[in-house]
Design an enzyme around this catalytic site. Structure first.
Site, PDB file in Angstrom:
ATOM      1  N   PHE A 174       0.857  -1.180   0.000  1.00  0.00           N
ATOM      2  CA  PHE A 174       0.000   0.000   0.000  1.00  0.00           C
ATOM      3  C   PHE A 174       0.898   1.237   0.000  1.00  0.00           C
ATOM      4  O   PHE A 174       1.880   1.302   0.745  1.00  0.00           O
ATOM      5  CB  PHE A 174      -0.924   0.002   1.216  1.00  0.00           C
TER       6      PHE A 174
ATOM      7  N   ASP B  21       2.620  -5.847   7.063  1.00  0.00           N
ATOM      8  CA  ASP B  21       1.424  -5.017   7.172  1.00  0.00           C
ATOM      9  C   ASP B  21       0.220  -5.933   6.988  1.00  0.00           C
ATOM     10  O   ASP B  21       0.076  -6.582   5.941  1.00  0.00           O
ATOM     11  CB  ASP B  21       1.477  -3.926   6.095  1.00  0.00           C
TER      12      ASP B  21
ATOM     13  N   TYR C 189     -10.099  -0.712  10.991  1.00  0.00           N
ATOM     14  CA  TYR C 189     -11.382  -0.231  10.448  1.00  0.00           C
ATOM     15  C   TYR C 189     -11.851  -1.021   9.242  1.00  0.00           C
ATOM     16  O   TYR C 189     -12.915  -0.725   8.709  1.00  0.00           O
ATOM     17  CB  TYR C 189     -11.328   1.270  10.128  1.00  0.00           C
TER      18      TYR C 189
ATOM     19  N   ARG D 132     -13.006  -3.536  -7.069  1.00  0.00           N
ATOM     20  CA  ARG D 132     -12.558  -4.402  -5.975  1.00  0.00           C
ATOM     21  C   ARG D 132     -13.729  -4.754  -5.069  1.00  0.00           C
ATOM     22  O   ARG D 132     -14.560  -3.891  -4.762  1.00  0.00           O
ATOM     23  CB  ARG D 132     -11.491  -3.621  -5.195  1.00  0.00           C
TER      24      ARG D 132
END
Lengths: 397, 397
Positions: free
Chosen positions: B113, B184, B209, B356
């Site tokens: 990311f 990660d 989240y 996605r």
């Protein structure tokens, strides 16, 4: 004239409690519960991911940041919310040092809040460029500013004593010596008039859970002078400080102005509560606030000195030299504060020997201040603090 | 056997909406609203500053961190919550580089990311010790691990394609070459079984989240292998990582173990919501979750490939090589996703051309997946996406 009876009605304060610790954690604004619950139900619950655009979540660090900015003399678009104060100190200091690459001294004082000093020393060790964190006494700061100083890093109001630095004069002095000035407003924002633009401060940081009543762990803020914002390279170069976060480029390119001080995803729940809390400031004149704060602290000092001869004032006597808090010193300060809390007067203790009281006109009146002094008098006169249970240290003091 | 009809009942999902974006923002756990409101009223409101001890706020980054740790194979006391993922990446990488001072390469891949890469390059520039961020293709990572590498820094599940790295094998390879491994878990935690201890990972970071449903901007987490925790010097040396935060010493002294990765004041409101969200995991077997996730994603791929010949699968076809999300590619992906959202199927778009979809068995069943594919079929067959309004870019995509 600000009507403080109106602002007082906005806060929840438990019956019978005298709360003189709003300088550590502001009380609950009544509207914050419903506002946060509504945000959770109607935005998170119903909009889901669409909330980032449709509910404006992505813009809030700037839009709510501007509401904080108006209380500290920062122009529109120069303040952004997020992270904690410690992180914001790191960002400001990293940027300042890079703007003064030939200089090696970070000048601070021993009245600065420890986390500012810790973050600075961690940064200096990580960056490993021979910087030195020079810590002097508050009254020696002015004379210590010279042309070795890259950044002057100070908390305007001393967290222990309430001693107030002259931001404008020290910033001028720093600039005259070619240094940058970073101001921590943790005990200033919402406590007294602050004029960042007028003082020509370079950076400022602060938290919103004290006098701004944003709730425990509410987001911090950072200000960068608009004249510097485009020159700053963010050391914490997170995706939301990128010029185009949703392009998902592999290379970082700093966003415009203060946006580059954003790091990660904004704390939307906390921002909802903070936004509700900031409503209390609509219609508050900061000069009125300051006058009321001084009235309260002067009254408290007079009452305590009259009633409690064993306590020594630990704050400047001149109210113009203080922020909005007052400390008294006593070797048994910890136990005295515990006893006071047990008697429903909440202040706090700061090692080694300070009992500390904050004066917050938004929701405190002279009655509270007198009631607090009366109970303190009883605790001192009857040595109610001198019991084993009041000496037992809690995790958080 | 995990009963997913029970977990589904715990979440609020708007009627008629097919939500395939839990990999970006998890939906609202019904209990989170009341839990957060109660925390605000009874803890913040009534306890005020006493909440730090009496309500356990100060301990929550560890205690709730342990709840996250149980989902990712981390032993008790090795995970702490706070800040954002970007900040946690910075902490992990700074620590790793300092543990390998003679090595200069940070190895990552172009499926990481972007914020991880941005934070790494910001750190490298700030630390200025000649480090290099080497970015290779995901399939080239293994061969690129050599004895120049200080830290291997990867996201286990590719945010765009869902491609899953073999954490255990790559960590072994890194260790064999003398490098440290930072993982990660943004798209792993709550998405599939993770065994940090079993893989012998050195550091891991992630957010709460997405699959953990903590709410927009919920706090991040960091894991440090217990064998390393005491060796790590925190670069972001905030007061709550200090060994004695309330002694207010002027000098920093790192706290014990994972506590030193704490920085500033914990985000208590967000932690209340996250704590409520984590209740959904009580009684969930991660192997059952994985099996259900694969059933859902396999069904979705089969339905979409049968119904939408113009879409190309952008994810690995072998479910064992995927996380819990699936992407399809199309040059008009942005507009297709906007049209799909307008027809109440929410996924998201990732530049340049991926639409996605996330599969989250806690609250999604095969009906949802089929309904999503049906609406996608209609949008493709009738070219409903080919309208100007669906091409207009929003701030957040």
């Amino acid at each position: 004239m600000t009507d403080f009876s109106k602002t007082r009605a906005l806060f929840h304060l438990p019956d019978g409690l005298v709360y003189l610790d709003g300088n550590s954690l502001g009380p609950l604004p009544k509207k914050a519960v419903e506002k946060t619950a509504t945000m959770m139900r109607e935005e998170w619950g119903d909009l889901l991911i669409r909330g980032w655009n449709a509910a404006g979540w992505m813009a809030q660090p700037r839009s709510i940041g501007d509401r904080v900015g108006r209380l500290i003399g920062a122009p529109e678009g120069s303040v952004v919310l997020g992270d904690t104060l410690s992180i914001k100190v790191y960002q400001a200091l990293a940027s300042a040092l890079e703007l003064r690459p030939q200089r090696k001294v970070v000048l601070s004082d021993n009245g600065n809040f420890p986390t500012d000093l810790y973050m600075a020393s961690g940064l200096i060790q990580s960056f490993d460029k021979g910087h030195e964190l020079k810590i002097v006494a508050p009254e020696e700061v002015e004379d210590a500013i010279d042309d070795t100083v890259a950044a002057l890093m100070l908390t305007e109001v001393d967290y222990r004593t309430g001693r107030l630095h002259d931001m404008k004069r020290l910033t001028e002095k720093a600039h005259a010596a070619g240094a940058l000035a970073i101001w921590d407003l943790a005990h200033s924002a919402g406590a007294l008039p602050v004029d960042l633009a007028g003082a020509d401060a370079d950076f400022a940081v602060g938290c919103t859970y004290k006098y701004l009543n944003g709730g425990p762990g509410a987001p911090a803020f950072i200000y960068v002078a608009p004249r510097l914002a485009e020159q700053v390279r963010p050391a914490l170069s997170g995706w939301l400080g990128h010029d185009a976060p949703f392009a998902f480029d592999l290379d970082y390119r700093a966003g415009r102005g203060i946006d580059r001080m954003r790091v990660g995803t904004p704390p939307v729940l906390a921002l909802a509560a903070l936004d509700a809390a900031l409503d209390a400031w609509d219609g508050v004149d900061m000069a009125d606030l300051r006058a009321a704060s001084i009235r309260l602290s002067e009254r408290f000092i007079a009452e305590v000195e009259r009633r409690c001869p064993d306590l020594t004032l630990g704050s400047p006597r001149d109210p113009e030299q203080r922020g909005s808090q007052v400390s008294f010193l006593h070797d048994n300060g910890y136990a005295i504060m515990q006893a006071l809390i047990a008697h429903d007067v909440i202040g706090d203790f700061r090692a080694p020997n300070a009992i500390r009281f904050g004066f917050t006109p938004l929701y405190l009146g002279e009655d509270d201040v007198v009631a607090g002094a009366e109970r303190l008098e009883r605790i001192m006169a009857e040595r109610l603090w001198d019991r084993p249970k009041f000496h037992k240290r809690a995790a958080v003091t």
